[in-house]
Design an enzyme around this catalytic site. Structure first.
Site, PDB file in Angstrom:
ATOM      1  N   GLY A  11       0.835  -1.213   0.000  1.00 39.47           N
ATOM      2  CA  GLY A  11       0.000   0.000   0.000  1.00 39.47           C
ATOM      3  C   GLY A  11       0.862   1.253   0.000  1.00 39.47           C
ATOM      4  O   GLY A  11       1.876   1.306   0.689  1.00 39.47           O
ATOM      5  N   ARG A  72       0.968  -5.044  -5.270  1.00 42.21           N
ATOM      6  CA  ARG A  72       1.177  -6.244  -4.452  1.00 42.21           C
ATOM      7  C   ARG A  72       1.296  -7.394  -5.455  1.00 42.21           C
ATOM      8  O   ARG A  72       0.324  -7.741  -6.098  1.00 42.21           O
ATOM      9  CB  ARG A  72       0.000  -6.465  -3.502  1.00 42.21           C
ATOM     10  CG  ARG A  72      -0.129  -5.366  -2.444  1.00 42.21           C
ATOM     11  CD  ARG A  72      -1.142  -5.711  -1.372  1.00 42.21           C
ATOM     12  NE  ARG A  72      -1.116  -4.727  -0.300  1.00 42.21           N
ATOM     13  CZ  ARG A  72      -1.967  -3.699  -0.212  1.00 42.21           C
ATOM     14  NH1 ARG A  72      -2.910  -3.527  -1.102  1.00 42.21           N
ATOM     15  NH2 ARG A  72      -1.872  -2.848   0.795  1.00 42.21           N
ATOM     16  N   ASP A 103       5.418  -5.253   5.831  1.00 45.71           N
ATOM     17  CA  ASP A 103       5.818  -6.603   6.213  1.00 45.71           C
ATOM     18  C   ASP A 103       5.854  -7.585   5.033  1.00 45.71           C
ATOM     19  O   ASP A 103       6.822  -8.324   4.858  1.00 45.71           O
ATOM     20  CB  ASP A 103       4.828  -7.093   7.272  1.00 45.71           C
ATOM     21  CG  ASP A 103       5.398  -8.193   8.112  1.00 45.71           C
ATOM     22  OD1 ASP A 103       6.429  -7.968   8.756  1.00 45.71           O
ATOM     23  OD2 ASP A 103       4.814  -9.295   8.094  1.00 45.71           O
ATOM     24  N   THR A 126       4.474   2.234   5.595  1.00 43.92           N
ATOM     25  CA  THR A 126       3.073   1.792   5.657  1.00 43.92           C
ATOM     26  C   THR A 126       2.356   2.651   6.695  1.00 43.92           C
ATOM     27  O   THR A 126       2.951   2.988   7.723  1.00 43.92           O
ATOM     28  CB  THR A 126       2.931   0.306   6.047  1.00 43.92           C
ATOM     29  OG1 THR A 126       1.568   0.064   6.452  1.00 43.92           O
ATOM     30  CG2 THR A 126       3.827  -0.110   7.202  1.00 43.92           C
ATOM     31  N   ASP A 128       0.185   1.658   8.620  1.00 41.64           N
ATOM     32  CA  ASP A 128      -0.324   0.818   9.714  1.00 41.64           C
ATOM     33  C   ASP A 128       0.519   0.854  10.998  1.00 41.64           C
ATOM     34  O   ASP A 128       0.039   0.480  12.061  1.00 41.64           O
ATOM     35  CB  ASP A 128      -0.454  -0.638   9.246  1.00 41.64           C
ATOM     36  CG  ASP A 128      -1.427  -0.784   8.084  1.00 41.64           C
ATOM     37  OD1 ASP A 128      -2.295   0.094   7.927  1.00 41.64           O
ATOM     38  OD2 ASP A 128      -1.311  -1.765   7.324  1.00 41.64           O
ATOM     39  N   ASP A 130       2.833  -1.146  11.918  1.00 35.14           N
ATOM     40  CA  ASP A 130       2.714  -2.518  12.435  1.00 35.14           C
ATOM     41  C   ASP A 130       3.984  -3.322  12.201  1.00 35.14           C
ATOM     42  O   ASP A 130       3.934  -4.538  12.015  1.00 35.14           O
ATOM     43  CB  ASP A 130       1.516  -3.213  11.760  1.00 35.14           C
ATOM     44  CG  ASP A 130       1.679  -3.314  10.247  1.00 35.14           C
ATOM     45  OD1 ASP A 130       2.577  -2.643   9.695  1.00 35.14           O
ATOM     46  OD2 ASP A 130       0.919  -4.059   9.617  1.00 35.14           O
ATOM     47  N   ARG A 172      -5.211  -2.689   9.015  1.00 31.35           N
ATOM     48  CA  ARG A 172      -5.137  -4.141   8.786  1.00 31.35           C
ATOM     49  C   ARG A 172      -5.311  -4.874  10.113  1.00 31.35           C
ATOM     50  O   ARG A 172      -6.352  -4.701  10.731  1.00 31.35           O
ATOM     51  CB  ARG A 172      -3.805  -4.495   8.117  1.00 31.35           C
ATOM     52  CG  ARG A 172      -3.863  -5.750   7.276  1.00 31.35           C
ATOM     53  CD  ARG A 172      -2.531  -6.013   6.642  1.00 31.35           C
ATOM     54  NE  ARG A 172      -2.252  -5.104   5.543  1.00 31.35           N
ATOM     55  CZ  ARG A 172      -2.682  -5.270   4.298  1.00 31.35           C
ATOM     56  NH1 ARG A 172      -3.395  -6.327   3.995  1.00 31.35           N
ATOM     57  NH2 ARG A 172      -2.397  -4.404   3.357  1.00 31.35           N
TER      58      ARG A 172
HETATM   59  O1  F6P Z   1      -1.462  -1.595   4.659  1.00 30.71           O
HETATM   60  C1  F6P Z   1      -2.051  -0.360   4.388  1.00 30.71           C
HETATM   61  C2  F6P Z   1      -3.531  -0.499   4.207  1.00 30.71           C
HETATM   62  O2  F6P Z   1      -4.070   0.782   3.974  1.00 30.71           O
HETATM   63  C3  F6P Z   1      -4.283  -1.186   5.352  1.00 30.71           C
HETATM   64  O3  F6P Z   1      -4.517  -0.348   6.444  1.00 30.71           O
HETATM   65  C4  F6P Z   1      -5.522  -1.642   4.662  1.00 30.71           C
HETATM   66  O4  F6P Z   1      -6.095  -2.752   5.316  1.00 30.71           O
HETATM   67  C5  F6P Z   1      -5.030  -2.006   3.286  1.00 30.71           C
HETATM   68  O5  F6P Z   1      -3.808  -1.319   3.085  1.00 30.71           O
HETATM   69  C6  F6P Z   1      -5.978  -1.665   2.178  1.00 30.71           C
HETATM   70  O6  F6P Z   1      -5.430  -2.127   1.001  1.00 30.71           O
HETATM   71  P1  F6P Z   1      -5.943  -1.704  -0.442  1.00 30.71           P
HETATM   72  O7  F6P Z   1      -5.548  -0.291  -0.682  1.00 30.71           O
HETATM   73  O8  F6P Z   1      -5.267  -2.644  -1.355  1.00 30.71           O
HETATM   74  O9  F6P Z   1      -7.436  -1.845  -0.408  1.00 30.71           O
END
Ligand code: F6P
Length: 320
Positions: A11, A72, A103, A126, A128, A130, A172
């Site tokens: 992300g 991804r 991660d 990120t 998050d 995390d 997440r």
């Molecule tokens: O890891 C960053 C994040 O924004 C998370 O908080 C969330 O769950 C996820 O990515 C959302 O992913 P996407 O943008 O692929 O929907």
């Protein structure tokens, strides 16, 4: 080391551009060349990459997202995909790699490093927050400020209409955004995946607050803890309060990176280049107690990154 590659993966996070800029300029300062790899590991496999210069990173320090784009990649999870990426490493003469991501991106980087021996350094990017091995990830502070800004706005309606608001935030499997935003925004309850909650207890607290004359409330829900919509419905059913739900979604991830994130990104990006120059590999850079540090990727991968219990307890006390 003569030539390094840089990519952003997973992300996007505000501050990634500031980090790319730091990597490119620090490397050039030390006489190295930089290859910018587009769309994370996807572009790595597809040879979607090219040289960057000082001008490539001009005027990006204040921009959210990532100029290198991100993705991804499923293919990089296969041996064949990684072998193809290694072909491109040889073709483009890349001798070291900086991976800016989370991660999942570091897991890929670590396997790639072990399989093909190419020096790799990860930079935590990120929203998050995390990742073990760093107190802060690039993007967290900006996302947190985005959430607090939204809470401030929602508060106006919550107060005016005497409503209960449930706000669902990202993160997440981590409750770090919810906890920090809940403390900064004065939420009545904060639901995080790390701590079990009981909806009856939450409603009981809302009802007793209401009896004391508290006419509006804000409940922060981390997406990993529960669905905001479900919590909103349950509160409505159990209390009868006029309850609204706001899912902040990708608004949290966009916008101008905060000064904190830009400074963090600059320090971590530069440190990643220094590590590669020193012959280090399989590392992640981070910041701990204000100091830039390096950890072994192997040590931090998959390691839990608990929420700050002191902050959680304090938020409970202050929202009494
Ligand atoms: O890891 C960053 C994040 O924004 C998370 O908080 C969330 O769950 C996820 O990515 C959302 O992913 P996407 O943008 O692929 O929907």
């Amino acid at each position: 080391m003569q030539r390094i590659g840089v990519l952003t993966s997973g992300g996007d996070a505000p501050g990634m551009n500031s980090c790319i800029r730091a990597v490119v300029r620090k490397a050039i300062y030390h006489g190295m060349e930089v290859i910018g790899i587009k769309r994370g590991y996807s572009g790595f496999i597809d040879a979607d990459m090219g040289p960057m210069n000082l001008g490539s990173v001009a005027d990006i320090i204040h921009r959210g997202g990532t100029i290198l784009h991100t993705a991804r990649s499923q293919r990089f999870q296969t041996k064949e995909g990684r072998a193809q990426a290694m072909e491109n490493v040889r073709r483009f003469g890349i001798q070291g790699l900086v991976v800016i991501g989370g991660d999942g991106s570091f897991t890929g980087a670590s396997i790639f490093h072990q399989e093909h021996g190419i020096p790799v350094v990860g930079v935590p990017g990120t929203i998050d927050n995390d990742i073990s091995g760093t107190d802060y990830t690039i993007g967290f502070d900006t996302a947190l400020n985005n959430v607090v800004d939204a809470i401030n706005k929602i508060r106006d309606t919550a107060t005016s209409h005497e409503r209960t608001f449930v706000i669902e935030v990202m993160g997440r499997n981590s409750g770090n955004i919810a906890l920090a935003a809940g403390l900064a925004g004065g939420a009545e309850s904060i639901l995080v995946p790390e701590i079990l909650f009981n909806i009856e207890d939450i409603c009981h607290k809302l009802l007793s607050g209401h009896k004391r004359g508290k006419l509006h409330s804000i409940i922060l829900v981390a997406e990993g803890a529960a669905s905001g919509l479900t919590i909103g419905q349950q509160i409505k059913d159990l209390t009868g309060f006029d309850t609204k739900v706001t899912i902040l979604g990708h608004l949290q991830r966009g916008g101008i990176p905060s000064a904190f994130d830009r400074i963090l990104a600059a320090r971590l990006g530069a440190k990643a280049v220094e590590l590669l120059m020193a012959g280090d590999s399989g590392k992640m850079v981070g910041v701990r107690s204000g100091e830039v540090v390096a950890s072994d990727l192997q040590e931090i991968l998959g390691k839990p990154c608990p929420i700050n219990d002191e902050m959680y307890q304090l938020a409970k006390i202050l929202s009494i």
